[in-house]
Design a protein around this motif. Sequence first.
Motif, PDB file in Angstrom:
ATOM      1  N   ARG A 217    -115.281 -11.008 -63.448  1.00 28.06           N
ATOM      2  CA  ARG A 217    -114.121 -10.229 -61.844  1.00 28.06           C
ATOM      3  C   ARG A 217    -112.867 -10.743 -61.806  1.00 28.06           C
ATOM      4  O   ARG A 217    -113.788 -10.528 -60.221  1.00 28.06           O
ATOM      5  CB  ARG A 217    -114.423  -8.123 -61.882  1.00 28.06           C
ATOM      6  N   THR A 218    -111.870 -10.634 -62.055  1.00 25.54           N
ATOM      7  CA  THR A 218    -111.274 -11.471 -61.092  1.00 25.54           C
ATOM      8  C   THR A 218    -110.118 -10.566 -59.814  1.00 25.54           C
ATOM      9  O   THR A 218    -110.178  -9.104 -60.341  1.00 25.54           O
ATOM     10  CB  THR A 218    -109.987 -12.494 -62.041  1.00 25.54           C
ATOM     11  N   PRO A 219    -110.040 -10.644 -58.984  1.00 20.65           N
ATOM     12  CA  PRO A 219    -109.437  -9.749 -58.470  1.00 20.65           C
ATOM     13  C   PRO A 219    -107.523  -9.447 -58.628  1.00 20.65           C
ATOM     14  O   PRO A 219    -107.766  -8.014 -58.476  1.00 20.65           O
ATOM     15  CB  PRO A 219    -108.285 -11.212 -56.995  1.00 20.65           C
ATOM     16  N   ASP A 220    -107.633  -9.339 -59.390  1.00 16.98           N
ATOM     17  CA  ASP A 220    -106.410  -8.810 -60.289  1.00 16.98           C
ATOM     18  C   ASP A 220    -107.278  -7.520 -61.159  1.00 16.98           C
ATOM     19  O   ASP A 220    -105.952  -6.611 -61.633  1.00 16.98           O
ATOM     20  CB  ASP A 220    -105.340  -9.448 -61.059  1.00 16.98           C
ATOM     21  N   GLY A 221    -107.745  -7.907 -60.816  1.00 17.47           N
ATOM     22  CA  GLY A 221    -108.654  -6.908 -61.921  1.00 17.47           C
ATOM     23  C   GLY A 221    -109.051  -7.081 -63.805  1.00 17.47           C
ATOM     24  O   GLY A 221    -109.354  -6.460 -64.520  1.00 17.47           O
ATOM     25  N   GLY A 222    -108.826  -8.883 -63.895  1.00 17.87           N
ATOM     26  CA  GLY A 222    -109.102  -9.228 -65.123  1.00 17.87           C
ATOM     27  C   GLY A 222    -110.548  -9.354 -65.004  1.00 17.87           C
ATOM     28  O   GLY A 222    -111.406  -9.666 -64.178  1.00 17.87           O
ATOM     29  N   HIS A 223    -110.505  -9.852 -66.396  1.00 17.90           N
ATOM     30  CA  HIS A 223    -111.803 -10.065 -66.924  1.00 17.90           C
ATOM     31  C   HIS A 223    -111.737 -11.843 -67.226  1.00 17.90           C
ATOM     32  O   HIS A 223    -110.853 -12.441 -68.245  1.00 17.90           O
ATOM     33  CB  HIS A 223    -112.284  -9.788 -67.786  1.00 17.90           C
ATOM     34  N   HIS A 224    -112.807 -12.583 -66.863  1.00 16.60           N
ATOM     35  CA  HIS A 224    -112.767 -14.006 -67.242  1.00 16.60           C
ATOM     36  C   HIS A 224    -114.254 -14.334 -67.786  1.00 16.60           C
ATOM     37  O   HIS A 224    -114.610 -14.086 -67.232  1.00 16.60           O
ATOM     38  CB  HIS A 224    -112.093 -14.817 -65.095  1.00 16.60           C
ATOM     39  N   VAL A 225    -113.839 -15.411 -68.273  1.00 17.36           N
ATOM     40  CA  VAL A 225    -115.324 -16.334 -69.197  1.00 17.36           C
ATOM     41  C   VAL A 225    -115.382 -17.748 -68.705  1.00 17.36           C
ATOM     42  O   VAL A 225    -113.937 -18.594 -69.663  1.00 17.36           O
ATOM     43  CB  VAL A 225    -115.200 -15.926 -70.641  1.00 17.36           C
ATOM     44  N   GLY A 226    -115.850 -18.294 -68.805  1.00 19.46           N
ATOM     45  CA  GLY A 226    -116.458 -19.487 -68.004  1.00 19.46           C
ATOM     46  C   GLY A 226    -117.126 -20.069 -68.287  1.00 19.46           C
ATOM     47  O   GLY A 226    -118.786 -19.420 -68.630  1.00 19.46           O
ATOM     48  N   LEU A 227    -117.571 -21.476 -68.832  1.00 17.42           N
ATOM     49  CA  LEU A 227    -119.115 -22.306 -68.196  1.00 17.42           C
ATOM     50  C   LEU A 227    -120.369 -21.941 -67.431  1.00 17.42           C
ATOM     51  O   LEU A 227    -118.864 -21.763 -65.719  1.00 17.42           O
ATOM     52  CB  LEU A 227    -118.391 -23.699 -69.145  1.00 17.42           C
ATOM     53  N   ALA A 228    -120.864 -21.357 -67.187  1.00 15.26           N
ATOM     54  CA  ALA A 228    -121.143 -20.726 -65.925  1.00 15.26           C
ATOM     55  C   ALA A 228    -122.051 -21.677 -65.246  1.00 15.26           C
ATOM     56  O   ALA A 228    -121.840 -22.034 -63.580  1.00 15.26           O
ATOM     57  CB  ALA A 228    -122.923 -20.509 -66.324  1.00 15.26           C
ATOM     58  N   ASP A 229    -120.981 -23.682 -65.395  1.00 12.72           N
ATOM     59  CA  ASP A 229    -121.673 -24.209 -64.200  1.00 12.72           C
ATOM     60  C   ASP A 229    -120.724 -25.206 -63.780  1.00 12.72           C
ATOM     61  O   ASP A 229    -120.444 -25.803 -63.676  1.00 12.72           O
ATOM     62  CB  ASP A 229    -123.087 -25.561 -64.550  1.00 12.72           C
ATOM     63  N   ARG A 230    -119.476 -24.573 -64.525  1.00 13.05           N
ATOM     64  CA  ARG A 230    -117.916 -25.116 -63.610  1.00 13.05           C
ATOM     65  C   ARG A 230    -117.543 -23.857 -62.822  1.00 13.05           C
ATOM     66  O   ARG A 230    -118.246 -22.913 -62.189  1.00 13.05           O
ATOM     67  CB  ARG A 230    -117.231 -24.609 -65.006  1.00 13.05           C
ATOM     68  N   ALA A 231    -116.445 -24.022 -62.551  1.00 20.35           N
ATOM     69  CA  ALA A 231    -115.883 -23.549 -60.738  1.00 20.35           C
ATOM     70  C   ALA A 231    -115.893 -22.312 -61.317  1.00 20.35           C
ATOM     71  O   ALA A 231    -115.397 -21.635 -62.436  1.00 20.35           O
ATOM     72  CB  ALA A 231    -114.617 -24.829 -60.216  1.00 20.35           C
ATOM     73  N   ASP A 232    -116.132 -21.174 -60.243  1.00 20.41           N
ATOM     74  CA  ASP A 232    -115.277 -19.906 -60.214  1.00 20.41           C
ATOM     75  C   ASP A 232    -114.117 -20.167 -60.316  1.00 20.41           C
ATOM     76  O   ASP A 232    -113.328 -20.364 -59.154  1.00 20.41           O
ATOM     77  CB  ASP A 232    -116.159 -18.793 -59.272  1.00 20.41           C
ATOM     78  N   PRO A 233    -113.767 -18.621 -60.858  1.00 20.87           N
ATOM     79  CA  PRO A 233    -112.105 -18.000 -60.887  1.00 20.87           C
ATOM     80  C   PRO A 233    -112.032 -17.919 -58.945  1.00 20.87           C
ATOM     81  O   PRO A 233    -112.502 -17.164 -58.763  1.00 20.87           O
ATOM     82  CB  PRO A 233    -111.920 -17.159 -61.611  1.00 20.87           C
ATOM     83  N   GLU A 234    -111.050 -18.179 -58.495  1.00 19.36           N
ATOM     84  CA  GLU A 234    -110.773 -18.136 -57.284  1.00 19.36           C
ATOM     85  C   GLU A 234    -110.528 -16.604 -56.920  1.00 19.36           C
ATOM     86  O   GLU A 234    -110.076 -15.408 -57.255  1.00 19.36           O
ATOM     87  CB  GLU A 234    -109.306 -18.774 -56.377  1.00 19.36           C
ATOM     88  N   GLY A 235    -112.169 -16.214 -55.821  1.00 19.97           N
ATOM     89  CA  GLY A 235    -112.195 -15.044 -55.858  1.00 19.97           C
ATOM     90  C   GLY A 235    -112.642 -14.394 -56.937  1.00 19.97           C
ATOM     91  O   GLY A 235    -112.893 -12.616 -56.245  1.00 19.97           O
ATOM     92  N   GLY A 236    -113.104 -15.016 -57.650  1.00 24.55           N
ATOM     93  CA  GLY A 236    -114.314 -13.734 -58.859  1.00 24.55           C
ATOM     94  C   GLY A 236    -115.493 -13.563 -58.889  1.00 24.55           C
ATOM     95  O   GLY A 236    -116.087 -13.936 -57.854  1.00 24.55           O
TER      96      GLY A 236
END
Length: 383
Positions: free
Chosen positions: A325-344
Amino acid sequence: MSGRFDAIPEAAVRDGTATDAYFLRTEETLERADRNPTVVAEITRDQFPTGEFDLLAGVKDAARLLEDLPVDVDAIREGRLFDGGPVLRIEGEYLDFARYETSLLGFLSHQSAIATAALEARRAAPDASVLSFGARHVHPSLAGVVERGALLGGLDGFSHVAAGELLGREAGGTMPHALVIAFGDQETAWEAFDDAVAPEVPRIAIADTFSDEKDESLRAAATLGDALDGVRLDTTGSRRGDFRHIVREVRWELDARGREDVDIFVSGGLGPTELRELRDLVDGFGVGGYVSNADPLDFALDIVELDGEPVSKRGKLSGVKQAFRTPDGGHHVGLADRADPEGGDPLLEPLIRDGEIVREFDLDAATERAREDADAVGFREQA
């Protein structure tokens, strides 16, 4: 396996025979070949975010299904909204959980759909009482699933007695048209009800059995006097016409006689559209089929890692993933071993470790999570 009703017994769910036949044949084939790979499997609805959120439910049942198996499981918490990517992830030897896929998907798909529909109804009439009246639309064995999903989505209560006993909640409800018909006239039925039921039960008179809603509402007010808490309009669709006008007329006539204290409740074929149209006039709603008959969400379980290497079938995404869950209320999907989205905020959290459930399940906390998450993502916002 036989029974008086066509209900699959809990034992069949627990032992994994409540499954599709091809999973048992898969077991037979792998065992004959002495093949049992270590895999990571993910349950998803959509691979990428679409902008349409759904509410996750059924995780408690999923956890209890997988409990005591030698697997690790991560999952989004019940009461959180999701939009693409995994909602649950299993890591272990494939044969330890293969046969449970059918029931696992059923637990998540059905109750998530019910909870999402309930949240839509809740958001459509945030200041009114909204009750679940939909148990009559499903097999009786599913009533607890319906009512738990309704509560998780934020509805204020439900009508099914056995579901209440299962969930530790008291069922609500007053009188049906059948009571009035059984007595032959409205006044006698209302008075008999008032005389018979416990004082703490609200006196809400059904007010559209033999004559129009305005007439019966005024007669109920005259018959029960100050004991009357409200009237319920359950007008049949073939007689409904302009339902908003009917409700306004009833409100006007009650108020004109100094009965501003009498609440108006409505039921019968209602969904979010009708709740938004009536919410400024109505104190409470009974919502049935819109919640109980919600189409199950189309979840699927797919292997995304095989013996430590990314893999997937065509049309699916390989590799172990995380949802945020991103700070702007969005939904982000990424590989688990990569960097998190900022503030996610990572959504998949430990659920089972080596067969042991490591999470508590609190329905009230899940309901509050749903409310907060709905605000954060702007769930189904409409004026």
